[in-house]
Design a protein around this motif. Sequence first.
Motif, PDB file in Angstrom:
ATOM      1  N   GLU A 102      15.564   5.663  -5.411  1.00  6.61           N
ATOM      2  CA  GLU A 102      14.491   5.382  -4.461  1.00  6.61           C
ATOM      3  C   GLU A 102      13.301   4.717  -5.138  1.00  6.61           C
ATOM      4  O   GLU A 102      12.634   3.868  -4.541  1.00  6.61           O
ATOM      5  CB  GLU A 102      14.039   6.674  -3.758  1.00  6.61           C
ATOM      6  CG  GLU A 102      14.807   6.996  -2.500  1.00  6.61           C
ATOM      7  CD  GLU A 102      14.822   5.853  -1.495  1.00  6.61           C
ATOM      8  OE1 GLU A 102      15.887   5.205  -1.406  1.00  6.61           O
ATOM      9  OE2 GLU A 102      13.819   5.591  -0.830  1.00  6.61           O
ATOM     10  N   ARG A 133      14.215   1.111  -5.542  1.00  2.00           N
ATOM     11  CA  ARG A 133      14.250   0.436  -4.244  1.00  2.00           C
ATOM     12  C   ARG A 133      12.829   0.171  -3.734  1.00  2.00           C
ATOM     13  O   ARG A 133      12.465  -0.961  -3.406  1.00  2.00           O
ATOM     14  CB  ARG A 133      15.035   1.294  -3.247  1.00  2.00           C
ATOM     15  CG  ARG A 133      15.405   0.570  -1.975  1.00  2.00           C
ATOM     16  CD  ARG A 133      16.343   1.399  -1.114  1.00  2.00           C
ATOM     17  NE  ARG A 133      17.724   1.342  -1.545  1.00  2.00           N
ATOM     18  CZ  ARG A 133      18.467   2.396  -1.911  1.00  2.00           C
ATOM     19  NH1 ARG A 133      17.950   3.596  -1.875  1.00  2.00           N
ATOM     20  NH2 ARG A 133      19.719   2.236  -2.283  1.00  2.00           N
ATOM     21  N   CYS A 134      12.005   1.220  -3.696  1.00  2.00           N
ATOM     22  CA  CYS A 134      10.652   1.074  -3.130  1.00  2.00           C
ATOM     23  C   CYS A 134       9.785   0.154  -3.987  1.00  2.00           C
ATOM     24  O   CYS A 134       9.046  -0.676  -3.461  1.00  2.00           O
ATOM     25  CB  CYS A 134       9.973   2.434  -3.011  1.00  2.00           C
ATOM     26  SG  CYS A 134      10.731   3.511  -1.792  1.00  2.00           S
ATOM     27  N   GLU A 152      10.572  -3.415  -3.466  1.00  2.00           N
ATOM     28  CA  GLU A 152       9.939  -3.876  -2.217  1.00  2.00           C
ATOM     29  C   GLU A 152       8.463  -4.178  -2.409  1.00  2.00           C
ATOM     30  O   GLU A 152       7.896  -5.034  -1.739  1.00  2.00           O
ATOM     31  CB  GLU A 152      10.043  -2.799  -1.123  1.00  2.00           C
ATOM     32  CG  GLU A 152      11.428  -2.551  -0.598  1.00  2.00           C
ATOM     33  CD  GLU A 152      11.444  -1.387   0.382  1.00  2.00           C
ATOM     34  OE1 GLU A 152      10.758  -1.465   1.406  1.00  2.00           O
ATOM     35  OE2 GLU A 152      12.126  -0.383   0.111  1.00  2.00           O
ATOM     36  N   LEU A 153       7.834  -3.435  -3.310  1.00  2.00           N
ATOM     37  CA  LEU A 153       6.385  -3.565  -3.486  1.00  2.00           C
ATOM     38  C   LEU A 153       6.008  -4.630  -4.516  1.00  2.00           C
ATOM     39  O   LEU A 153       4.830  -4.857  -4.757  1.00  2.00           O
ATOM     40  CB  LEU A 153       5.783  -2.215  -3.859  1.00  2.00           C
ATOM     41  CG  LEU A 153       5.660  -1.271  -2.652  1.00  2.00           C
ATOM     42  CD1 LEU A 153       5.466   0.157  -3.092  1.00  2.00           C
ATOM     43  CD2 LEU A 153       4.519  -1.709  -1.751  1.00  2.00           C
ATOM     44  N   THR A 163       7.438  10.126  -5.911  1.00  2.00           N
ATOM     45  CA  THR A 163       6.418   9.556  -5.018  1.00  2.00           C
ATOM     46  C   THR A 163       5.386   8.768  -5.808  1.00  2.00           C
ATOM     47  O   THR A 163       4.923   7.707  -5.364  1.00  2.00           O
ATOM     48  CB  THR A 163       5.698  10.672  -4.224  1.00  2.00           C
ATOM     49  OG1 THR A 163       6.661  11.505  -3.583  1.00  2.00           O
ATOM     50  CG2 THR A 163       4.783  10.087  -3.156  1.00  2.00           C
ATOM     51  N   VAL A 171       5.639   4.932  -6.325  1.00  2.00           N
ATOM     52  CA  VAL A 171       5.477   4.168  -5.084  1.00  2.00           C
ATOM     53  C   VAL A 171       3.996   4.069  -4.725  1.00  2.00           C
ATOM     54  O   VAL A 171       3.501   3.021  -4.307  1.00  2.00           O
ATOM     55  CB  VAL A 171       6.276   4.828  -3.932  1.00  2.00           C
ATOM     56  CG1 VAL A 171       6.203   3.976  -2.672  1.00  2.00           C
ATOM     57  CG2 VAL A 171       7.717   5.054  -4.349  1.00  2.00           C
ATOM     58  N   VAL A 172       3.267   5.166  -4.931  1.00  2.00           N
ATOM     59  CA  VAL A 172       1.832   5.180  -4.665  1.00  2.00           C
ATOM     60  C   VAL A 172       1.116   4.215  -5.615  1.00  2.00           C
ATOM     61  O   VAL A 172       0.296   3.394  -5.190  1.00  2.00           O
ATOM     62  CB  VAL A 172       1.270   6.606  -4.816  1.00  2.00           C
ATOM     63  CG1 VAL A 172      -0.253   6.617  -4.673  1.00  2.00           C
ATOM     64  CG2 VAL A 172       1.915   7.530  -3.785  1.00  2.00           C
ATOM     65  N   SER A 183       1.831   0.689  -4.631  1.00  2.00           N
ATOM     66  CA  SER A 183       1.134   0.339  -3.387  1.00  2.00           C
ATOM     67  C   SER A 183      -0.281  -0.115  -3.700  1.00  2.00           C
ATOM     68  O   SER A 183      -0.776  -1.103  -3.144  1.00  2.00           O
ATOM     69  CB  SER A 183       1.065   1.538  -2.441  1.00  2.00           C
ATOM     70  OG  SER A 183       2.356   1.961  -2.073  1.00  2.00           O
ATOM     71  N   LEU A 184      -0.940   0.604  -4.596  1.00  2.00           N
ATOM     72  CA  LEU A 184      -2.326   0.275  -4.951  1.00  2.00           C
ATOM     73  C   LEU A 184      -2.387  -1.042  -5.724  1.00  2.00           C
ATOM     74  O   LEU A 184      -3.267  -1.876  -5.484  1.00  2.00           O
ATOM     75  CB  LEU A 184      -2.944   1.407  -5.777  1.00  2.00           C
ATOM     76  CG  LEU A 184      -3.000   2.770  -5.075  1.00  2.00           C
ATOM     77  CD1 LEU A 184      -3.643   3.810  -5.985  1.00  2.00           C
ATOM     78  CD2 LEU A 184      -3.750   2.687  -3.761  1.00  2.00           C
ATOM     79  N   SER A 195      -0.127  -3.567  -5.667  1.00  2.00           N
ATOM     80  CA  SER A 195       0.193  -4.675  -4.764  1.00  2.00           C
ATOM     81  C   SER A 195      -1.014  -5.046  -3.923  1.00  2.00           C
ATOM     82  O   SER A 195      -1.362  -6.216  -3.795  1.00  2.00           O
ATOM     83  CB  SER A 195       1.326  -4.292  -3.808  1.00  2.00           C
ATOM     84  OG  SER A 195       2.511  -4.092  -4.494  1.00  2.00           O
TER      85      SER A 195
END
Lengths: 239, 239
Positions: free
Chosen positions: B90, B93-94, B97-98, B224, B227-228, B231-232, B234
Amino acid sequence: MSQLQRIAIAPSQLQAGEISLTKEQQHYLARVLRLREGDRFIAMDGKGKWWLTQLVGEQGQVLEALVVETELPVSITLMVALPKGSGFDEVVRCCTELGVTTIAPILSDRTLLQPSPQKLERWRRIAAEAAEQSERAFIPTILEAVAFSSSLSFANSHRYICEARGNLPHLKNCLQHQGQMTNDQELVIAIGPEGGWTQQEIESAIAAGFQPVSLGRRILRAVTAPVVALSLVSAAFEV
Amino acid sequence: MSQLQRIAIAPSQLQAGEISLTKEQQHYLARVLRLREGDRFIAMDGKGKWWLTQLVGEQGQVLEALVVETELPVSITLMVALPKGSGFDEVVRCCTELGVTTIAPILSDRTLLQPSPQKLERWRRIAAEAAEQSERAFIPTILEAVAFSSSLSFANSHRYICEARGNLPHLKNCLQHQGQMTNDQELVIAIGPEGGWTQQEIESAIAAGFQPVSLGRRILRAVTAPVVALSLVSAAFEV
């Protein structure tokens, strides 16, 4: 303190400084966590209160109330179109870790699957577990699934709807420029299903005061997008 | 354009405007995607080049080179301590994507599990799939797992190491204040295992120029946190 194990209790379990533990909680404390008579743990009521507690027989004896600082200063409602399969489990788990207040599973035009009552129970259990593990003071509320069109009225809130395509402002920039929120305001973020919202859904949302926003130029899966949105919201409001 | 299916090819498959498709790719295009003779698809080499391509027999005939705008303008290396179980799938994968550029699986003091060669193959396949699905132009590189201590030297980069506890500056604020990055600079983010980095690992990282940062006040799971962080990153660099 951070080493102590946490369990979630119902407010009704606490009376006059004694927590009457359920059979499941007794099993969890004694067999899974291997606590013994007199060992300490933290009981949390999911509404912001924590208590340092001592195991005494089949009860928990409250030693003192605790102050926690792991909650965001704003209330965040996440509306997520239900993905197929078990993807929603991860959404509930990750978004709970990130500080969400309420999760509303949404039936959209492209996902009409009404979840079983067992699913709802399962998501609530996952939210409780994730709140414990991430050391939150609140357990997020998981609402029953509703149709998108019937769930659009929110008084006194900042509302955003995430879209995968189109030249839209980035959620991060919108959060930066939306200005201070007052104590009684909440933030509402809507995330679509695989395949996106229909044009009609977007239009209804805009009519209801939602601002369409982007989460970036790449196409995120329906299960990734809520985690990305919550990451940005948490970071924007973390004190 | 966005409706066309994408496949990843090796640069060596393309010669003089013809892409020689592997048996697997032929099967995927014809049986899974149900393309027929003359149908169009997009071939991507994972290095930033896309071609509009037409299926002709067992080959792809390149019609034109395409311009893509789904890549971040900075190079991001994510060092992630390998979690137990299949959680790394995961993460790959995530983070693909980011917009991640390179993922380095890390053997840390608290996770010594050397992954099998099959795992590495699996992660590379997942990265290729996720790059296609998220419409990226690049397939991220997945490095072989290495020990944390032997992977700390990065020339010309901004380096952050995420820690769950301690009163540290938030990654978001650090990204905001680090100033413009030059074209040849990269960003390196290190994320620890369940249980966190050891004190010694943190100290080695600091000595190697990593700045310790927080991802917020709640305790995130090891799967997690990357991914967090992404996110920041990106959102900070999205153009």
